[in-house]
Scaffold this motif. Sequence first.
Motif, short mmCIF file in Angstrom:
data_model
loop_
_atom_site.label_atom_id
_atom_site.label_comp_id
_atom_site.label_asym_id
_atom_site.label_seq_id
_atom_site.Cartn_x
_atom_site.Cartn_y
_atom_site.Cartn_z
N LYS A 366 64.61 68.17 14.08
CA LYS A 366 65.91 68.60 14.59
C LYS A 366 66.81 67.41 14.90
O LYS A 366 68.02 67.45 14.67
CB LYS A 366 65.72 69.47 15.85
CG LYS A 366 65.15 70.85 15.56
CD LYS A 366 64.92 71.63 16.83
CE LYS A 366 64.27 72.99 16.56
NZ LYS A 366 65.17 73.90 15.83
N GLU A 368 66.72 64.58 13.38
CA GLU A 368 67.14 64.08 12.06
C GLU A 368 68.27 64.95 11.51
O GLU A 368 69.28 64.44 11.00
CB GLU A 368 65.95 64.09 11.10
CG GLU A 368 66.26 63.45 9.75
CD GLU A 368 65.03 63.35 8.87
OE1 GLU A 368 65.13 62.68 7.82
OE2 GLU A 368 63.98 63.91 9.25
N ASP A 369 68.13 66.27 11.63
CA ASP A 369 69.16 67.19 11.13
C ASP A 369 70.48 67.02 11.86
O ASP A 369 71.56 66.98 11.24
CB ASP A 369 68.68 68.64 11.26
CG ASP A 369 67.56 68.97 10.29
OD1 ASP A 369 67.36 68.20 9.33
OD2 ASP A 369 66.86 69.98 10.52
N THR A 372 72.07 63.60 10.94
CA THR A 372 72.64 63.65 9.59
C THR A 372 73.90 64.50 9.57
O THR A 372 74.90 64.15 8.93
CB THR A 372 71.60 64.22 8.60
OG1 THR A 372 70.42 63.43 8.65
CG2 THR A 372 72.14 64.22 7.18
N GLY A 373 73.85 65.63 10.29
CA GLY A 373 75.01 66.51 10.35
C GLY A 373 76.23 65.87 10.99
O GLY A 373 77.37 66.25 10.70
#
Length: 459
Positions: A366, A368-369, A372-373
């Motif tokens: 999460k 990482e997501d 990145t987002g």
Amino acid sequence: MVILRLGNTRKEKEEGMRLANYEIGTTLGSGSFGKVKLAKHIDSHKLFALKIIDKTKIIHLNIAHQIKREIATLKLLKHPNVVRLHEVLASKTNIYMVLEYVAGGELFDRIASKGRLKEAEGRKLFQQLIDGVSYCHNKGVFHRDLKLENVLVDAQGNIKITDFGLSALPQHIRADGLLHTTCGSPSYVAPEVLANRGYEGATSDTWSCGIILFVILTGYLPFEDRNMAVLYQKISKGDVRIPKWLSPGAQNLLRRILDPNPLTRITLAGVKEDEWFRHENVPSNPEDEEEGEKKNACTDDEAFSTRDVPREAEQKSPDSSTLINAFQLIAMSSCLDLSGFFEKEDVSERKMRFTSNHAAKDLIAKIEDIGTGMGFRVQKKNGKLKVIQENKAHRGLGGLSVAAEVFEINPSLHVVELSKSYGDSSVYGQLCNKLSDDLAVAPRQAHVKSEARDIGEKT
């Protein structure tokens, strides 16, 4: 325990302050993450030892699990030869453990100052030690750090086992039926623990009891060397020289306990049947101790309650403290919820922590997501994440580098630590706020106090 660096004026001010229903007295001891002070219950005038644990030190030293284990273990044990935990208090910065006060100090100091004890006196103390340790084992508790420093002596000359921070419970035993954590103090640790192939908690505790008996009767340790490798070789071989001036019975029992082979070493049940041990033995009765506890007005209704202390050390009125949800600090049926140990910090600082009840793998994915987002580049290495926003012209101006690490407190509670290496504080703040809003344990402060009394009474 924290090493005090106070001038006389501040010490005098600290003494006489009040914490809930206790008046704080002199310092009894101090160490790396807290201190122990003498405390007097205001109504009963009974003396207690107040163990003050600094939450920031717990986080810094990564020993939350050790404190959790000690409290969870002590709440199980009610025996005249085990130090009793009466109550746990909490403030924003500290955890307070209200413990039985043992006036005589450590058995170590007694041996160090007076030398070895006569066999009759030493046997009495050893009988009490075995009685207390055997009781712990029957409750599923293995101490794993038995040594002279962790055996206290009260005003009547009776021993009290203390410091269960390294203890093990049944849930710590692996599928092979053994414990695997290497722990304990070098001169007292059993050979099988050093072998690092798994060991039985009861058998290793028995060895440590034998070391204690040896020191009580001789005044010195059976295995000593400044070189740790040499010391461990001596322990592994178990080649101990038992003085011939000890009685044949004492010599025989020491040989049977200090057997380097755990499979042939005498058990605690065998020790209790030993002729030398049984001489004038009067076993303690834990049931009588529990009955005495029920008659103690100051520890009956308050036993294992958790009180929220508004100020760090001083409380003007004993009635001003509010009972909070006991599950915040002590989970009576399993382990402790230490989420309150970690509070959100100012994101303008370089480091921020928050708790989450997501699984560790999910947290990493999460983070990482989310990174990145938000347009960051995310790197993974050795279980850590690095969230980077680059400004190639001037590193640090508009750019950002943040390290993210996940620590497990228990299987259902983790701590996320964010550390800024360099970069824009406002961008760092946005990242921290986004991660904590999406991943942190939901705030519970708003309803804790309203629910506290009902839940506290149920526990």
